[in-house]
Design a protein around this motif. Structure first.
Motif, PDB file in Angstrom:
ATOM      1  N   VAL A   8      12.482   4.268  -2.928  1.00 51.00           N
ATOM      2  CA  VAL A   8      11.529   5.028  -3.726  1.00 51.00           C
ATOM      3  C   VAL A   8      10.693   4.117  -4.620  1.00 51.00           C
ATOM      4  O   VAL A   8       9.476   4.234  -4.688  1.00 51.00           O
ATOM      5  N   ILE A  54       3.563  19.596  -4.566  1.00 50.42           N
ATOM      6  CA  ILE A  54       2.249  19.764  -5.181  1.00 50.42           C
ATOM      7  C   ILE A  54       1.610  21.050  -4.681  1.00 50.42           C
ATOM      8  O   ILE A  54       1.109  21.851  -5.457  1.00 50.42           O
ATOM      9  N   THR A  67      -0.645   3.746   7.418  1.00 50.34           N
ATOM     10  CA  THR A  67       0.094   3.563   6.169  1.00 50.34           C
ATOM     11  C   THR A  67       0.439   4.900   5.532  1.00 50.34           C
ATOM     12  O   THR A  67       1.541   5.105   5.054  1.00 50.34           O
ATOM     13  N   LEU A  97       6.852  15.220  -1.742  1.00 51.93           N
ATOM     14  CA  LEU A  97       6.015  15.272  -2.930  1.00 51.93           C
ATOM     15  C   LEU A  97       4.792  16.143  -2.654  1.00 51.93           C
ATOM     16  O   LEU A  97       4.383  16.952  -3.488  1.00 51.93           O
ATOM     17  N   LYS A 156      10.807   0.608  -4.637  1.00 51.26           N
ATOM     18  CA  LYS A 156      10.536  -0.708  -4.050  1.00 51.26           C
ATOM     19  C   LYS A 156      11.264  -1.874  -4.722  1.00 51.26           C
ATOM     20  O   LYS A 156      10.855  -3.021  -4.603  1.00 51.26           O
ATOM     21  N   LEU A 187      -6.294   4.446  -3.079  1.00 48.57           N
ATOM     22  CA  LEU A 187      -5.626   3.779  -1.962  1.00 48.57           C
ATOM     23  C   LEU A 187      -6.557   2.829  -1.224  1.00 48.57           C
ATOM     24  O   LEU A 187      -6.195   1.699  -0.925  1.00 48.57           O
ATOM     25  N   PHE A 240      -5.374  18.598   0.725  1.00 49.97           N
ATOM     26  CA  PHE A 240      -5.139  17.310   0.086  1.00 49.97           C
ATOM     27  C   PHE A 240      -5.602  16.165   0.995  1.00 49.97           C
ATOM     28  O   PHE A 240      -6.269  15.230   0.549  1.00 49.97           O
ATOM     29  N   LEU A 243       9.317  10.732   1.307  1.00 53.07           N
ATOM     30  CA  LEU A 243       8.930  10.807  -0.104  1.00 53.07           C
ATOM     31  C   LEU A 243       7.556  11.448  -0.248  1.00 53.07           C
ATOM     32  O   LEU A 243       7.365  12.382  -1.026  1.00 53.07           O
ATOM     33  N   ALA A 264       1.798   2.327  -3.408  1.00 53.78           N
ATOM     34  CA  ALA A 264       0.594   2.813  -4.076  1.00 53.78           C
ATOM     35  C   ALA A 264       0.427   4.317  -3.835  1.00 53.78           C
ATOM     36  O   ALA A 264       0.062   5.046  -4.749  1.00 53.78           O
ATOM     37  N   LEU A 265       0.714   4.765  -2.643  1.00 52.78           N
ATOM     38  CA  LEU A 265       0.567   6.188  -2.328  1.00 52.78           C
ATOM     39  C   LEU A 265       1.410   7.034  -3.269  1.00 52.78           C
ATOM     40  O   LEU A 265       0.930   7.997  -3.866  1.00 52.78           O
ATOM     41  N   PHE A 266       2.673   6.656  -3.419  1.00 53.35           N
ATOM     42  CA  PHE A 266       3.560   7.401  -4.311  1.00 53.35           C
ATOM     43  C   PHE A 266       3.074   7.306  -5.762  1.00 53.35           C
ATOM     44  O   PHE A 266       3.017   8.304  -6.478  1.00 53.35           O
ATOM     45  N   GLU A 267       2.696   6.096  -6.171  1.00 51.82           N
ATOM     46  CA  GLU A 267       2.234   5.908  -7.552  1.00 51.82           C
ATOM     47  C   GLU A 267       1.006   6.754  -7.878  1.00 51.82           C
ATOM     48  O   GLU A 267       0.950   7.418  -8.907  1.00 51.82           O
ATOM     49  N   PHE A 268       0.035   6.734  -6.979  1.00 46.18           N
ATOM     50  CA  PHE A 268      -1.192   7.499  -7.218  1.00 46.18           C
ATOM     51  C   PHE A 268      -0.914   9.004  -7.221  1.00 46.18           C
ATOM     52  O   PHE A 268      -1.430   9.748  -8.032  1.00 46.18           O
ATOM     53  N   LEU A 269      -0.097   9.416  -6.277  1.00 45.34           N
ATOM     54  CA  LEU A 269       0.219  10.834  -6.167  1.00 45.34           C
ATOM     55  C   LEU A 269       0.966  11.288  -7.413  1.00 45.34           C
ATOM     56  O   LEU A 269       0.703  12.364  -7.965  1.00 45.34           O
ATOM     57  N   HIS A 270       1.878  10.469  -7.867  1.00 46.19           N
ATOM     58  CA  HIS A 270       2.645  10.780  -9.063  1.00 46.19           C
ATOM     59  C   HIS A 270       1.722  10.907 -10.284  1.00 46.19           C
ATOM     60  O   HIS A 270       1.826  11.849 -11.067  1.00 46.19           O
ATOM     61  N   ARG A 288      -7.005  -0.533  -2.683  1.00 46.70           N
ATOM     62  CA  ARG A 288      -5.908  -1.478  -2.426  1.00 46.70           C
ATOM     63  C   ARG A 288      -5.939  -1.983  -0.993  1.00 46.70           C
ATOM     64  O   ARG A 288      -5.738  -3.154  -0.733  1.00 46.70           O
ATOM     65  N   PHE A 289      -6.166  -1.041  -0.064  1.00 50.10           N
ATOM     66  CA  PHE A 289      -6.096  -1.383   1.361  1.00 50.10           C
ATOM     67  C   PHE A 289      -7.134  -2.419   1.758  1.00 50.10           C
ATOM     68  O   PHE A 289      -6.900  -3.239   2.625  1.00 50.10           O
ATOM     69  N   ALA A 316       0.826  -1.200   0.000  1.00 50.96           N
ATOM     70  CA  ALA A 316       0.000   0.000   0.000  1.00 50.96           C
ATOM     71  C   ALA A 316       0.867   1.259   0.000  1.00 50.96           C
ATOM     72  O   ALA A 316       0.450   2.307  -0.470  1.00 50.96           O
ATOM     73  N   ASP A 317       2.086   1.110   0.522  1.00 52.19           N
ATOM     74  CA  ASP A 317       2.981   2.264   0.598  1.00 52.19           C
ATOM     75  C   ASP A 317       3.381   2.780  -0.777  1.00 52.19           C
ATOM     76  O   ASP A 317       3.363   3.972  -1.043  1.00 52.19           O
ATOM     77  N   VAL A 362      -6.727  10.159  -5.004  1.00 49.79           N
ATOM     78  CA  VAL A 362      -5.699   9.323  -4.380  1.00 49.79           C
ATOM     79  C   VAL A 362      -6.327   8.471  -3.267  1.00 49.79           C
ATOM     80  O   VAL A 362      -6.050   7.273  -3.154  1.00 49.79           O
ATOM     81  N   LYS A 409       1.938   7.306   8.853  1.00 51.01           N
ATOM     82  CA  LYS A 409       2.922   6.638   9.716  1.00 51.01           C
ATOM     83  C   LYS A 409       2.597   6.685  11.201  1.00 51.01           C
ATOM     84  O   LYS A 409       3.478   6.529  12.045  1.00 51.01           O
ATOM     85  N   GLN A 444       1.524   0.199 -14.346  1.00 51.24           N
ATOM     86  CA  GLN A 444       0.065   0.268 -14.510  1.00 51.24           C
ATOM     87  C   GLN A 444      -0.364   0.287 -15.972  1.00 51.24           C
ATOM     88  O   GLN A 444      -1.523   0.111 -16.282  1.00 51.24           O
TER      89      GLN A 444
END
Lengths: 161, 161
Positions: A79, B14, B78, B10, A81, B50, B124, B6, A5-11, B53-54, A2-3, B46, B81, A107
């Protein structure tokens, strides 16, 4: 799981936001270049910030190759994984980092239809590499190339001062 | 440690990008509202992604409170933290989530001088909560309030259909 995923979605959101915003402006002809450099600049600052945290408790590096290895292993794992699958160099300042399954491209369908969209999703990461290296004292040019999704090749050319 | 960095970096990029971009446009008077809603909308998508997935391997939730507890524990851990420190409800659809050390505010000085900047950095996250809840079938309004940095209170008001 899930971690990342956060970066991927945000990106994804950032990329789509930057492109959408530019499309509504008048400078549509300059769109592509501007978007790529906006994303690259964002990545640069994130890379700078991250590497500062990552190397806080690190011994110093003995040479450029040592820095690149750190980037391919520790930095990449945190970053993206996974580690870089292959690192090559001509020992004259050019490094090629091959990631066979680059997380920001997974994706997409692996067919050829999205190949021309790929640069959008690589600009941020190129900037991040450049920012990380810059904070470690290495100025260079970073480009990316995709021939088959989701594999990606980053080329780093270090500028000798 | 480096992982949350990260997301934090990020997120910072944004926020600053969205505000900078709006400032260069003509609609400066409408700036604040537009930026907040842009960030909120990004967070929403986002959050939706997420939570999908969760909850992939999760049993279904027995009621709204159960959903909120999941959000305060698993989801929050997640993404931010840590868990939410305190969850209160009036049992009529209003929930107050108190985070005494909200990760996106910890970089700021805890004095009062940045207090009015705080909403920028909460939009956000409000969107992310709303998106997560929406995908679990709960439509609602999410607002945030900071009285002392870096502590933050999110209020969720579920709309009964």
């Amino acid at each position: 799981m899930a971690d990342d995923a956060l970066f991927e979605f945000l990106h994804m959101e950032i990329v789509s936001h930057v492109y959408k915003e530019h499309a509504t402006r008048e400078d549509i002809d300059r769109e592509r270049v501007t978007c790529v450099s906006t994303l690259e600049a964002m990545g640069f600052r994130v890379g700078q910030g991250l590497i500062e945290r990552f190397t806080k408790d690190c011994p110093s590096f003995k040479d450029d190759l040592d820095v690149m290895k750190f980037l391919c292993k520790d930095f990449w794992s945190t970053v993206f994984k996974k580690q870089i699958d292959n690192l090559r160099t001509n020992h004259q300042g050019t490094y090629v980092l091959q990631d066979n399954k680059f997380s920001l491209l997974t994706q997409f369908s692996s067919g050829k239809q999205y190949l021309e969209e790929a640069p959008k999703y690589l600009a941020f990461s190129c900037g991040m590499i450049r920012g990380a290296l810059s904070n470690l004292g290495l100025e260079g040019v970073v480009t990316a190339e995709v021939s088959i999704m989701p594999s990606c090749k980053f080329q780093v050319v270090i500028q000798k001062l």
